[in-house]
Motif scaffolding. Structure first.
Motif, PDB file in Angstrom:
ATOM      1  N   PHE A 112     -14.721 -21.921 -12.746  1.00  0.00           N
ATOM      2  CA  PHE A 112     -15.027 -20.670 -13.440  1.00  0.00           C
ATOM      3  C   PHE A 112     -15.321 -19.577 -12.424  1.00  0.00           C
ATOM      4  O   PHE A 112     -15.542 -19.831 -11.233  1.00  0.00           O
ATOM      5  N   TYR A 113     -15.301 -18.333 -12.931  1.00  0.00           N
ATOM      6  CA  TYR A 113     -15.642 -17.175 -12.105  1.00  0.00           C
ATOM      7  C   TYR A 113     -16.544 -16.281 -12.949  1.00  0.00           C
ATOM      8  O   TYR A 113     -16.257 -16.033 -14.123  1.00  0.00           O
ATOM      9  N   ARG A 156      -9.355 -16.802 -25.677  1.00  0.00           N
ATOM     10  CA  ARG A 156      -8.238 -17.176 -24.792  1.00  0.00           C
ATOM     11  C   ARG A 156      -7.420 -15.940 -24.461  1.00  0.00           C
ATOM     12  O   ARG A 156      -6.835 -15.317 -25.355  1.00  0.00           O
ATOM     13  N   TRP A 157      -7.414 -15.545 -23.197  1.00  0.00           N
ATOM     14  CA  TRP A 157      -6.625 -14.385 -22.768  1.00  0.00           C
ATOM     15  C   TRP A 157      -5.189 -14.839 -22.569  1.00  0.00           C
ATOM     16  O   TRP A 157      -4.820 -15.392 -21.553  1.00  0.00           O
ATOM     17  N   LEU A 178      -6.314  -5.549 -18.296  1.00  0.00           N
ATOM     18  CA  LEU A 178      -7.423  -6.377 -18.748  1.00  0.00           C
ATOM     19  C   LEU A 178      -8.626  -5.516 -19.127  1.00  0.00           C
ATOM     20  O   LEU A 178      -9.462  -5.932 -19.929  1.00  0.00           O
ATOM     21  N   ILE A 182     -11.266  -6.246 -22.293  1.00  0.00           N
ATOM     22  CA  ILE A 182     -12.677  -6.555 -22.101  1.00  0.00           C
ATOM     23  C   ILE A 182     -13.559  -5.526 -22.806  1.00  0.00           C
ATOM     24  O   ILE A 182     -14.570  -5.874 -23.428  1.00  0.00           O
ATOM     25  N   ILE A 195     -14.024 -16.064 -21.164  1.00  0.00           N
ATOM     26  CA  ILE A 195     -12.601 -15.761 -21.294  1.00  0.00           C
ATOM     27  C   ILE A 195     -11.798 -16.858 -20.588  1.00  0.00           C
ATOM     28  O   ILE A 195     -11.948 -17.055 -19.370  1.00  0.00           O
ATOM     29  N   VAL A 197      -8.632 -18.259 -18.933  1.00  0.00           N
ATOM     30  CA  VAL A 197      -7.452 -17.714 -18.267  1.00  0.00           C
ATOM     31  C   VAL A 197      -6.607 -18.870 -17.722  1.00  0.00           C
ATOM     32  O   VAL A 197      -7.078 -19.996 -17.585  1.00  0.00           O
ATOM     33  N   ILE A 200      -7.953 -19.683 -12.324  1.00  0.00           N
ATOM     34  CA  ILE A 200      -9.120 -19.043 -11.729  1.00  0.00           C
ATOM     35  C   ILE A 200      -8.754 -18.321 -10.420  1.00  0.00           C
ATOM     36  O   ILE A 200      -9.128 -17.156 -10.229  1.00  0.00           O
ATOM     37  N   ILE A 203      -7.077 -14.992 -11.340  1.00  0.00           N
ATOM     38  CA  ILE A 203      -7.924 -13.940 -11.894  1.00  0.00           C
ATOM     39  C   ILE A 203      -8.844 -13.364 -10.808  1.00  0.00           C
ATOM     40  O   ILE A 203      -9.104 -12.158 -10.762  1.00  0.00           O
ATOM     41  N   PHE A 226     -15.071 -16.198 -16.610  1.00  0.00           N
ATOM     42  CA  PHE A 226     -13.679 -16.615 -16.743  1.00  0.00           C
ATOM     43  C   PHE A 226     -13.631 -18.126 -16.517  1.00  0.00           C
ATOM     44  O   PHE A 226     -14.199 -18.630 -15.539  1.00  0.00           O
ATOM     45  N   SER A 228     -11.277 -21.889 -16.528  1.00  0.00           N
ATOM     46  CA  SER A 228      -9.971 -22.545 -16.534  1.00  0.00           C
ATOM     47  C   SER A 228      -9.791 -23.253 -17.867  1.00  0.00           C
ATOM     48  O   SER A 228     -10.776 -23.593 -18.543  1.00  0.00           O
TER      49      SER A 228
END
Length: 509
Positions: A112-113, A156-157, A178, A182, A195, A197, A200, A203, A226, A228
């Motif tokens: 994640f981020y 889900r983007w 984006l 957002i 979100i 994506v 990772i 993004i 964000f 995965s």
């Protein structure tokens, strides 16, 4: 006059006989050098890269510095000029326990981020609303007029298959687009936004390279994470594998929104402290002859995840395997040069750091190249070639390699690789991941992508993931060295052809 004509004819016959022999000699020569790639040498390099002393090679930390010094010493020892290219990165403090879902921990910059309030953040979440694609329009509404103020939402983007039918809503497909997506989510005042994506690293790369997007996210008072797709699966019952993926596919197929409310035990711990770290790209050049101002780049990332929860993530396959292969190829190309069989074009061997942080090392390189990008003919990028994945294990197929991106910019490059494999290595060439619709988005996830974005033809060589991917258990003893060597031979032989062919490969029209 007659004697003169006979002599001319004799010389012509000699020339006609000479060229086929020269071609046959050249084919034999490159095979001899490819055969000289040594399993023992590759093992010796990898035993250092995946050792305890290198501590998982996390960018900016002592283990990565030691790895850079080791790589540089090998190139120098073979007489190959080498230089260190430093690049900086600012990293928010990583405790290794930043995100927990139902007792399972996830790694920042990997699973994640996080972006959000520029202060220490400690959150406990007891529930979450899983809300499709996060679209709210007159024709389709994932939120179904539900008040989500103060709620935690997961979206889900992704561009749904039926997206074209929506006239008043959009799902962005580039970093800058984006921003409105957002903003639309933040306007609903949720407590936290997750979100999902495709990638990772991708993004992170988008955010790092888009000042408007980065500014928008850094100003957010709402925590945004964000994730995965694999991480998102943990928000749904664990006994049903790929349940989140199935949920998204059903929404895509039927086009009917559905909210899922999930009770869970989730904690987020993000410290405001940021560290400015320095990574190093290790760059070594074997100069060519007649076309020495043109370059083939053979690359790998040598960084990994470092130490998490007091455990070393060794990264033997990811990407000690690819880096060891690059070293061995450099040794053999320099040996060929020393023996009078050096390449016509030049070779840049490039080992980058910062890949696990968002392709940062290669991103820095293409902005500060040591050789002109317009003179860079192709990039052959190796990221994980020492293991096999579950798919091929189930088929009992070992001799394979995934190829990604080979014909996207130059079909000629793809054909050269194909012909080389047919003649020499005879691996099964799997293109399953070379598809824009593939959810893994591997084309955007390794260092070749930064070359491809600059219109440089690429091939990404990859063995697929396995049960030990991004875990401490990715260790030396699990590497299949004969297979690693064979895959390295394919890259070596493809590079040999690119280096010595008369014409530079052409881009697709």
């Amino acid at each position: 006059m007659r004697l003169r004509n006979l002599l001319l004819l004799f010389n012509l016959l000699l020339l006609l006989n000479f060229f086929p022999r020269k071609s046959a000699f050249s084919q034999s020569l490159k095979k001899d050098y490819a055969d000289a790639l040594s399993e023992d040498s590759i093992r010796s390099y990898l035993s250092v890269l995946a050792s305890d002393s290198l501590e998982g090679r996390e960018t900016g930390y002592p283990g990565q510095k030691k790895a850079a010094a080791f790589l540089a010493s090998k190139y120098s020892g073979w007489g190959i000029p080498v230089q260190i290219q430093k690049h900086s990165l600012s990293i928010r403090a990583n405790t290794g326990r930043n995100l927990a879902i139902d007792g399972k921990y996830f790694i920042y910059y990997n699973h994640f981020y996080y972006v959000g309030p520029p202060k220490d953040t400690f959150l406990i979440l007891n529930n979450i609303l899983i809300t499709g694609f996060g679209i709210s329009s007159n024709t389709y509404n994932d939120f179904q007029e539900k008040n989500i103020t103060g709620k935690n939402i997961l979206v889900r983007w992704k561009k749904p298959e039926w997206k074209e039918k929506l006239k008043d809503s959009s799902l962005p497909e580039s970093g800058q687009e984006l921003i409105p997506y957002i903003k639309s989510l933040k306007e609903k005042n949720p407590a936290t936004i997750f979100i999902v994506v495709d990638s990772i690293p991708e993004i992170i790369h988008r955010i790092e390279n888009d000042s408007l997007l980065s500014a928008e996210l850094s100003r957010s008072l709402i925590p945004i994470l964000f994730l995965s797709p694999n991480t998102a699966e943990n928000f749904l019952p664990h006994h049903k594998k790929k349940l989140y993926d199935a949920y998204i596919k059903k929404l895509e197929k039927k086009g009917k929104p559905k909210i899922i409310s999930k009770i869970l035990d989730c904690s987020i711990k993000m410290l405001s402290e940021t560290n400015t770290l320095i990574g190093e790209n290790v760059l070594a050049i074997v100069s060519g002859k007649s076309k020495k101002d043109e370059y083939i780049v053979i690359s790998s990332h040598y960084d990994h995840l470092g130490i998490r929860d007091s455990m070393i993530n060794y990264g033997a396959d990811d990407n000690g395997s690819g880096t060891s292969a690059v070293l061995e190829m450099a040794r053999l190309f320099q040996k060929a040069k020393n023996e009078g069989h050096g390449p016509e074009r030049s070779i840049l061997f490039m080992n980058v750091s910062g890949e696990e942080k968002g392709l940062l090392g290669s991103s820095f390189y293409v902005k500060h190249p040591v050789v002109p990008l317009q003179k860079t003919v192709a990039n052959l990028n190796i990221d994980m070639i020492g293991r096999t994945d579950e798919k091929h294990d189930s088929l009992k197929v070992t001799d394979y390699i995934y190829l990604i991106g080979a014909d996207r910019l130059s079909k000629e490059l793809a054909q050269i690789n194909f012909n080389t494999n047919s003649e020499f290595t005879k691996l099964e060439l799997d293109s399953a991941f070379d598809n824009d619709k593939d959810p893994n988005r591997y084309y955007q996830r390794s260092d070749h992508y930064n070359f491809a974005k600059n219109n440089i033809p690429v091939i990404f060589y990859f063995n697929g993931t396995h049960a030990d991917y991004h875990k401490p258990s990715d260790t030396l003893e699990k590497i299949n060295f004969p297979l690693l060597r064979k895959r390295a031979q394919l890259v070596f032989l493809t590079a040999w052809e690119l280096l010595n062919r008369h014409e530079r490969i052409k881009l697709n029209k």
